[in-house]
Scaffold this motif. Structure first.
Motif, short mmCIF file in Angstrom:
data_model
loop_
_atom_site.label_atom_id
_atom_site.label_comp_id
_atom_site.label_asym_id
_atom_site.label_seq_id
_atom_site.Cartn_x
_atom_site.Cartn_y
_atom_site.Cartn_z
N ALA A 218 -3.71 -12.28 5.84
CA ALA A 218 -3.77 -12.99 6.94
C ALA A 218 -3.14 -12.25 8.16
CB ALA A 218 -2.50 -13.51 7.23
N THR A 219 -3.57 -11.17 7.98
CA THR A 219 -3.18 -9.89 8.49
C THR A 219 -3.99 -8.83 8.67
OG1 THR A 219 -1.61 -8.40 6.97
CG2 THR A 219 -0.45 -9.51 8.98
N GLN A 220 -5.19 -8.89 7.76
CA GLN A 220 -6.46 -8.19 6.92
C GLN A 220 -6.05 -6.46 7.84
OE1 GLN A 220 -9.21 -9.05 11.19
NE2 GLN A 220 -9.98 -10.66 9.84
N ARG A 221 -5.13 -6.35 6.69
CA ARG A 221 -4.63 -4.35 6.52
C ARG A 221 -5.18 -5.02 5.25
NH1 ARG A 221 1.88 -2.94 5.51
NH2 ARG A 221 1.93 -1.37 5.81
N ARG A 222 -5.54 -3.07 5.09
CA ARG A 222 -6.26 -2.52 4.49
C ARG A 222 -6.34 -1.20 4.21
NH1 ARG A 222 -10.70 -5.84 7.19
NH2 ARG A 222 -11.17 -7.49 5.80
N ASP A 223 -5.07 -0.36 4.33
CA ASP A 223 -4.85 0.47 4.19
C ASP A 223 -4.29 0.97 2.58
OD1 ASP A 223 -2.19 -0.80 4.09
OD2 ASP A 223 -1.53 -0.47 5.23
N PRO A 224 -3.59 2.16 2.37
CA PRO A 224 -3.06 2.36 1.10
C PRO A 224 -2.15 1.79 0.69
CG PRO A 224 -3.18 4.33 2.54
CD PRO A 224 -3.30 3.36 3.44
N PHE A 225 -1.51 1.38 1.40
CA PHE A 225 -0.20 0.03 0.75
C PHE A 225 -0.86 -1.24 0.47
CE2 PHE A 225 2.37 -3.19 1.53
CZ PHE A 225 3.20 -3.42 0.90
N THR A 226 -1.66 -1.16 0.82
CA THR A 226 -2.56 -2.67 0.07
C THR A 226 -3.49 -2.31 -0.96
OG1 THR A 226 -2.77 -3.72 2.47
CG2 THR A 226 -4.55 -4.94 0.91
N ILE A 227 -3.75 -0.91 -0.74
CA ILE A 227 -4.69 -1.24 -2.71
C ILE A 227 -2.99 -1.19 -3.78
CG2 ILE A 227 -5.58 0.94 -3.67
CD1 ILE A 227 -6.45 1.40 -0.98
N GLN A 228 -2.02 -0.75 -3.25
CA GLN A 228 -1.68 -0.01 -4.02
C GLN A 228 -0.83 -1.61 -4.51
OE1 GLN A 228 0.26 1.92 -5.88
NE2 GLN A 228 0.95 1.23 -6.33
N VAL A 229 0.16 -2.58 -3.44
CA VAL A 229 0.14 -3.93 -3.99
C VAL A 229 -0.98 -4.27 -4.72
CG1 VAL A 229 0.81 -6.65 -2.73
CG2 VAL A 229 1.61 -4.29 -1.92
N TYR A 230 -2.21 -4.58 -4.40
CA TYR A 230 -2.85 -4.79 -5.49
C TYR A 230 -3.46 -3.63 -6.79
CZ TYR A 230 -5.06 -8.92 -1.68
OH TYR A 230 -4.69 -9.83 -1.40
N LEU A 231 -3.24 -3.12 -6.82
CA LEU A 231 -3.57 -2.29 -7.81
C LEU A 231 -1.86 -3.18 -8.83
CD1 LEU A 231 -4.78 1.24 -7.17
CD2 LEU A 231 -5.15 -0.49 -8.33
N PHE A 232 -0.70 -3.35 -8.65
CA PHE A 232 0.11 -3.62 -9.22
C PHE A 232 0.25 -5.63 -9.42
CE2 PHE A 232 4.90 -4.73 -9.10
CZ PHE A 232 5.17 -5.37 -9.76
N ALA A 233 -0.84 -6.28 -8.70
CA ALA A 233 -0.61 -7.35 -8.99
C ALA A 233 -1.20 -7.60 -10.13
CB ALA A 233 -1.22 -8.00 -7.82
N ILE A 234 -2.91 -6.90 -10.49
CA ILE A 234 -3.95 -7.00 -10.65
C ILE A 234 -3.26 -6.51 -12.18
CG2 ILE A 234 -6.29 -5.17 -11.45
CD1 ILE A 234 -6.77 -5.66 -8.69
N ARG A 235 -2.36 -5.45 -12.33
CA ARG A 235 -1.97 -4.81 -13.50
C ARG A 235 -1.05 -5.56 -14.18
NH1 ARG A 235 -1.74 0.98 -10.70
NH2 ARG A 235 -3.61 1.90 -11.26
N LEU A 236 0.11 -6.23 -13.68
CA LEU A 236 1.24 -7.18 -14.15
C LEU A 236 0.64 -8.46 -14.62
CD1 LEU A 236 3.86 -7.84 -14.51
CD2 LEU A 236 4.07 -8.74 -12.59
N GLY A 237 -0.89 -8.76 -13.61
CA GLY A 237 -1.53 -9.95 -14.23
C GLY A 237 -1.95 -10.23 -15.61
#
Length: 348
Positions: free
Chosen positions: A169-188
């Protein structure tokens, strides 16, 4: 007599009421405060939640998620109990393989590490891109206890969904976003929840990577997951080869998996599965059922009989499991049922 009893009752009632009012403050002060789960504090941004649109709130919320995952791993105690917790959450798929017969994973990898998975399932922790977000690996404790924590994983996955929606929603595309998505992918992937990891993979590769480049290692990791998911879960081999070519993926393990599926090479399949990390094992498990069925059909055409122990070890399934899950109609032979009779040869 009736009046007297009524007055006595009335007096007792007034006396009790007066005592209640006199100690009302102490009575209510002894009530326990309501304990609110920090991960349930926010709702879904798609449903109107606005507080998660703040970058500071997003980072604080992610820290709470990381703390909960650390507590989950610590309370699980040992690798066996941790695997059981992930297995409880795994969605019911079409593969008849059991978790007890799957290749042994020494320790499930931590989705919070920024380092990619290696041949060993336990990655080496490294600092995150921003240097300020938690980097957690699995912690094994000596005094482990069997605990049912099946409620922790769904809450973590749900919280990650809220956070991902806020980042979109905030269109955030920084290293923090990458880290969150990597975590979500691996845990999923570890939980075999394709509802979590599949949309996260697509958004990370198609919407985040063009603006905030993943490292070459992270890109190869995510593309390999997408290719394996396409081939094993979605059973789209043409799509898997197309993705491999599109992203120019060079991965011998992934190539071997595709080769095994195309050629019905069960020997290569089991060999590769025993040599990859825990994430890829979970993705390959989606295709276990089909591979085993084709293997059993090949054995039925090629052999008259087989040793029971050999069949069970190759299929990683007990004889009872083969009959119930795959409808094997073969019979047991020998004095102790140590031989599987596939076809009987008549004497002419």
């Amino acid at each position: 007599m009736q009046r007297k009893g009524a007055r006595a009752f009335s007096g007792h009632s007034y006396g009790h009421t007066g005592h209640h009012h006199g100690g009302g403050g102490n009575h209510y002060s002894r009530l326990k405060p309501v304990e609110l789960d920090p991960l349930s504090e926010y709702g879904l941004p798609s449903k109107g939640e606005k507080r998660l649109l703040s970058p500071k709130v997003q980072e604080s919320y992610y820290s709470k998620i990381a703390e909960r995952y650390l507590a989950f791993c610590t309370e699980a105690g040992d690798k066996d109990n941790l695997q059981k917790q992930f297995a409880r959450l795994a969605v019911a798929d079409t593969t008849p393989s059991s978790s007890a017969s799957s290749p042994v994973i020494s320790v499930p990898p931590s989705p919070l590490t920024s380092a990619p998975p290696t041949a060993l399932p336990l990655p080496t922790p490294t600092s995150l891109p921003t240097g300020s977000f938690p980097d957690i690996t699995f912690i094994a404790t000596d005094n482990s206890k069997e605990q049912d924590q099946s409620g922790s994983l769904p809450s973590i996955l749900s919280a990650l969904r809220k956070l991902r929606e806020a980042l979109v929603a905030t269109q955030r595309r920084d290293p923090f976003t990458i880290q969150v998505y990597l975590f979500a992918i691996r845990l999923g992937i570890l939980a075999k929840s394709f509802e979590s990891y599949y949309p996260a993979l697509l958004y990370l590769l198609r919407s985040v990577h063009p603006f905030s480049n993943l490292t070459s290692v992270e890109l190869a990791e995510c593309v390999s997951y997408l290719v394996l998911d396409t081939a094993c879960r979605r059973q789209d081999l043409a799509g898997a080869f197309k993705l491999r070519k599109e992203y120019k993926l060079k991965d011998k393990k992934v190539d071997a998996v595709l080769k095994a599926l195309v050629g019905d090479n069960y020997v290569l399949w089991w060999r590769v599965k025993r040599g990859v990390d825990g994430y890829r094992v979970k993705l390959m498990e989606f295709a276990d059922g089909d591979v085993k069925r084709r293997t059993l059909m090949a054995m039925g055409r090629a052999y008259l009989s087989l040793p029971r122990e050999f069949l069970e070890s190759q299929m990683e399934e007990s004889w009872e499991g083969l009959r119930s899950k795959y409808g094997v109609g073969w019979e047991l032979g020998g004095e102790k049922g140590e031989k599987v009779v596939i076809r009987k040869v008549g004497r002419g």
